[in-house]
Design an enzyme around this catalytic site. Structure first.
Site, mmCIF file in Angstrom:
data_model
loop_
_atom_site.group_PDB
_atom_site.id
_atom_site.type_symbol
_atom_site.label_atom_id
_atom_site.label_comp_id
_atom_site.label_asym_id
_atom_site.label_seq_id
_atom_site.Cartn_x
_atom_site.Cartn_y
_atom_site.Cartn_z
ATOM 1 C CE LYS A 213 -11.640 1.362 1.292
ATOM 2 N NZ LYS A 213 -11.026 2.120 2.401
ATOM 3 C CD GLU A 219 -8.706 7.996 -12.130
ATOM 4 O OE1 GLU A 219 -7.931 8.927 -11.864
ATOM 5 O OE2 GLU A 219 -9.562 7.568 -11.324
ATOM 6 N N GLY A 273 -5.614 2.945 0.786
ATOM 7 C CA GLY A 273 -5.312 2.356 -0.519
ATOM 8 C C GLY A 273 -3.870 1.942 -0.679
ATOM 9 N NE ARG A 274 -0.551 6.891 1.823
ATOM 10 C CZ ARG A 274 -1.626 7.647 1.950
ATOM 11 N NH1 ARG A 274 -2.578 7.600 1.012
ATOM 12 N NH2 ARG A 274 -1.772 8.458 2.984
ATOM 13 C CD GLU A 360 -1.768 8.733 -2.167
ATOM 14 O OE1 GLU A 360 -2.213 9.123 -3.264
ATOM 15 O OE2 GLU A 360 -1.990 7.594 -1.712
ATOM 16 C CG HIS A 391 25.562 1.256 -17.028
ATOM 17 N ND1 HIS A 391 26.766 1.449 -17.644
ATOM 18 C CD2 HIS A 391 25.691 0.112 -16.308
ATOM 19 C CE1 HIS A 391 27.588 0.461 -17.335
ATOM 20 N NE2 HIS A 391 26.957 -0.365 -16.523
ATOM 21 C CE LYS A 506 -8.872 9.952 -6.465
ATOM 22 N NZ LYS A 506 -9.320 8.939 -5.464
#
Length: 587
Positions: A213, A219, A273-274, A360, A391, A506
Site C-alpha cells: 500500500k 520485506e 491488510g488481512r 491478528e 493422522h 516492525k
C-alpha cells in the site's frame, strides 16, 4: 488468549459487567455437568442448532450448550449492540477508532449499483474503477496482447506481498487451482523462497506484481528489488515498466521504482491488510490466473454473505452464530484453541489465512477505549486438511478440549470422496461421544489396554457443509469467517481492525537493522540489547563473517580447478562439507 483477572470487580465499563454476561457466568456452571452424548439425544435441540443459507449448512449441535445457552448469548449480542455495530460498519462510520478509519472491506464486493458512503462519498464507483482496470489488464495478459520488452508473451507471474497481501491471495488461489500454475506468490525474504519462486522462469516472459500500500514495506520491497535486478539483467532498465506492475496508493514511489504509475492498482486505507483479498491485492493475481469471470463470481459469493450478515435477524445470522459460539467457548468454557479442519484438499491454505484474520484481529488485551480486559479473549487457531490431521494431532484433540471447525465440499459421488466424507461424518461423533470403559470391555479389549483405548469425549465441534467448492462458495466461506471475527470483536469490545503488536515488532526490527549496519560498516560494538539478544546477534554476525571468508577461499579454489588438480578438487569438496555443516544456520 489473554490472561484474565477475576470478574468479581465492580462495574468496569466492559461487557463483562453487563447483566447478560453475568447470566452466562452463572449458567456455565450447569453446563460443566452435562455431556455431549446426553445433549445429542435431544432431537429438538439438535434440529434447532442446524441453520441453512443458500445451500450452506451449519450444524452446531455438538457444542456444549443448550437452547437456554443461546438465548443468553443472543441477549449478550443485543446488549453489546452487535446489530447497531454491523450497521455502522456498512454505513462507513469510523469504527476503527485507534486509527480513525472506516472498515469497509464489504464495499470491495458491492454490486456496481450499490451505494456505500465513507466520509461523505460513495466509494463503490471507485471500487469498480479498479475492478474494470483489473479486468482490462488481466485480459490483455491472458490473451497475449500485453508483451514484455523483447516482444515475447508473458507466461509467468510472480506476485510479491507479505501478511494479508500473501496469505489471503494464497488461500483463494490454491482453492481455485485446477491445473498448471501461471502465478507464483512470494512473501518470505529468505533467499530460498525467492529461488523457489524463480525456478524455471524466464525474465523475458515474466510479469511481477508488487503489492504494498505504501510501497515501503521492508520485506516486500527487498524482494521487489531482487526481482527488479533479475529482470534488468535480461531486459534492461527500460524494460521494467513492461514487466512490473504495482498494487499501491503511493504513485510517487511507484514511479521512482521504475514502474509506470498508470499500471498501479489502487486500494484504500479503509481496507485492512488481512481483509484485503477482495481488493486488487488478491483479485489481480486471481484474474490473471483464472479470468475475471471467476473473480466476479468470488465477489458475488462474498456479497451474498455480506447481505445476509447485514439483514438476517441475529438468531438466524450464521456469522453472528459463529461469533457467539467462539465467545462461549473462549470466554466461558475457557477453550482457547480451535482446530480448523477442511475436508477438502483445495482448502489447504484456509487455516493459515484464518490464523491471521482471527489472531491478528482479536489477539488484544485491552478494550476499544484502552481498558484492560478482565476476561479471556482471542483464540489460538491451527489445523490441517482432512485425514492428514487425523493422522497428526487428532490424538491430542481427544485429550485436550478444543473447538473443531470442519469446512468441506460435496461433489459427484466417487469412491475417494466417499471415503473422505466417511471420515468427515465420523470424527465429530468420535470427539463428542468418546469411548467408555464398558464399551471397551464389551469389545473384548484386555484390561491392561483399556486405559489406552478409552476417551472422555465431550469435545465440542461444529460442521460447515458447502454444496460445492467453486468461486462463489469460496467467496461465501471467506466472508463467513471475516464476519465471525468481527462479531467477536464487537462483543468483546475490542478493535479487530488494528495490529499494534505487529507494528511494535516492525519498529524493533528497524533498530536491529541499524545496529547490524553499524557493526559491519563502522566496527561498532553492539549496545542497547539484553544479554540474550546481544549474544545471538554476535553469533549471527560472526557466522556471516565466516561465510564471507569461505566464499573468498572457495573462489580461490575454483580459480585453480581448471588446472584439474585432484587435490584442489578434494579441498573444494571438504571445505564445502565443513562449511555446510557448521555455518549454514547463520546464512
Amino acid at each position: 488468549m489473554q490472561a484474565c483477572r477475576p470478574c468479581s470487580s465492580p462495574a468496569t465499563g466492559l461487557i463483562s459487567s453487563s447483566i447478560a454476561w453475568r447470566n452466562l457466568r452463572e449458567h456455565v456452571d450447569g453446563i460443566f455437568d452435562l455431556h455431549l452424548k446426553d445433549l445429542l439425544q435431544d432431537e429438538r435441540r439438535c434440529r434447532n442448532m442446524i441453520k441453512e443459507y443458500e445451500g450452506i449448512v451449519l450444524d452446531y449441535s455438538r457444542q456444549r450448550a443448550t437452547s437456554c445457552t443461546f438465548k443468553f448469548l443472543l441477549a449478550l449480542a443485543k446488549e453489546a449492540g452487535v446489530k447497531e455495530k454491523i450497521d455502522m460498519m456498512f454505513e462507513g462510520k469510523h469504527i476503527n477508532k485507534t486509527e480513525d478509519r472506516a472498515v469497509l472491506h464489504v464495499a470491495l464486493r458491492a454490486p456496481r449499483t450499490e451505494k456505500i458512503v465513507c466520509d461523505g462519498k460513495n466509494v463503490v464507483p471507485d471500487v469498480w474503477d479498479v475492478l474494470d482496470k483489473i479486468k482490462c489488464f488481466s485480459e490483455r495478459v491472458r490473451s497475449g496482447s500485453w508483451v514484455g520488452q523483447t516482444g515475447k508473451v508473458l507466461k509467468d507471474v510472480v506476485a510479491i506481498g507479505i501478511g494479508g497481501s500473501y496469505l489471503g491471495p494464497l488461500f483463494a488461489y490454491t482453492a481455485l487451482q485446477t491445473g498448471a500454475e501461471l502465478v507464483q506468490l512470494l512473501a518470505n525474504v529468505d533467499p530460498i523462497d525467492v529461488a523457489i519462486a524463480l525456478n524455471g522462469l524466464c525474465p523475458e516472459t515474466t510479469l511481477v506484481v508488487i503489492v504494498s500500500k505504501t510501497f515501503t514495506t521492508q520485506e516486500t520491497m527487498l524482494n521487489a528489488k531482487t526481482m527488479r535486478s533479475w529482470l534488468i539483467a535480461s531486459v534492461g532498465k527500460e524494460g521494467i515498466a513492461k514487466h512490473m506492475v504495482a498494487v499501491s496508493t503511493n504513485l510517487k514511489l511507484v514511479k521512482e521504482f521504475g514502474l509506470d504509475p498508470d499500471n498501479a492498482f489502487a486500494f484504500w486505507d479503509w481496507v485492512g491488510g488481512r481483509y484485503s483479498v477482495c481488493s486488487a491485492v488478491g483479485l489481480l493475481p486471481l484474474a490473471i490466473q483464472y479470468g475475471f469471470n471467476k473473480v466476479n463470481q468470488f465477489l458475488e459469493g462474498a456479497w451474498s454473505i455480506d447481505s445476509h450478515f447485514r439483514c438476517a435477524p441475529l438468531e438466524d445470522n450464521i456469522p453472528v452464530i459463529l461469533g457467539l459460539i467462539s465467545i462461549w467457548n473462549v470466554s466461558f468454557l475457557r477453550c482457547p484453541a480451535r482446530a480448523i479442519l477442511p475436508y477438502s484438499q483445495a482448502l489447504q491454505k484456509l487455516t493459515p489465512h484464518i490464523q491471521q484474520v482471527s489472531m491478528e484481529s482479536n489477539g488484544k488485551g485491552v478494550s476499544m477505549d484502552g481498558r484492560p480486559l478482565d476476561f479471556h479473549a482471542g483464540e489460538i487457531d491451527f489445523g490441517e486438511p482432512g485425514t492428514n490431521g487425523q493422522h497428526s494431532f487428532y490424538q491430542l484433540i481427544h485429550q485436550v478440549i478444543t473447538a473443531v471447525y470442519s469446512p468441506t465440499h460435496v461433489c459427484e459421488p466417487i469412491s475417494n470422496h466417499d471415503e473422505l466424507m466417511c471420515n468427515f461424518f465420523a470424527q465429530p461423533d468420535a470427539l463428542a461421544y468418546g469411548k467408555t470403559w464398558e464399551q471397551a470391555k464389551a469389545e473384548g479389549i484386555s484390561d491392561d489396554l483399556i486405559p489406552h483405548k478409552i476417551f472422555t469425549g465431550n469435545r465440542p465441534s461444529l460442521n460447515i457443509l458447502l454444496p460445492t467448492l467453486d468461486a462463489y462458495t469460496l467467496g461465501q466461506l471467506l466472508a463467513l469467517y471475516e464476519h465471525r471475527v468481527v462479531v467477536q470483536g464487537f462483543i468483546w469490545g475490542i478493535n479487530s481492525f488494528d495490529q499494534w503488536g505487529v507494528e511494535l515488532g516492525k519498529s524493533l526490527a528497524g533498530k536491529v537493522r541499524v545496529s547490524m549496519n553499524s557493526v559491519r560498516m563502522k566496527g561498532e560494538e553492539l549496545k542497547g540489547y539484553n544479554y540474550s539478544t546481544t549474544y545471538l546477534l554476535n553469533r549471527y554476525l560472526k557466522g556471516k563473517t565466516l561465510y564471507k571468508l569461505h566464499k573468498s577461499m572457495l573462489l580461490d579454489v575454483k580459480d585453480k580447478v581448471h588446472l584439474r588438480d585432484i587435490r584442489q578438487l578434494v579441498l573444494l569438496f571438504f571445505f564445502d562439507l565443513i562449511y555446510h555443516t557448521t555455518i549454514t544456520s547463520y546464512t
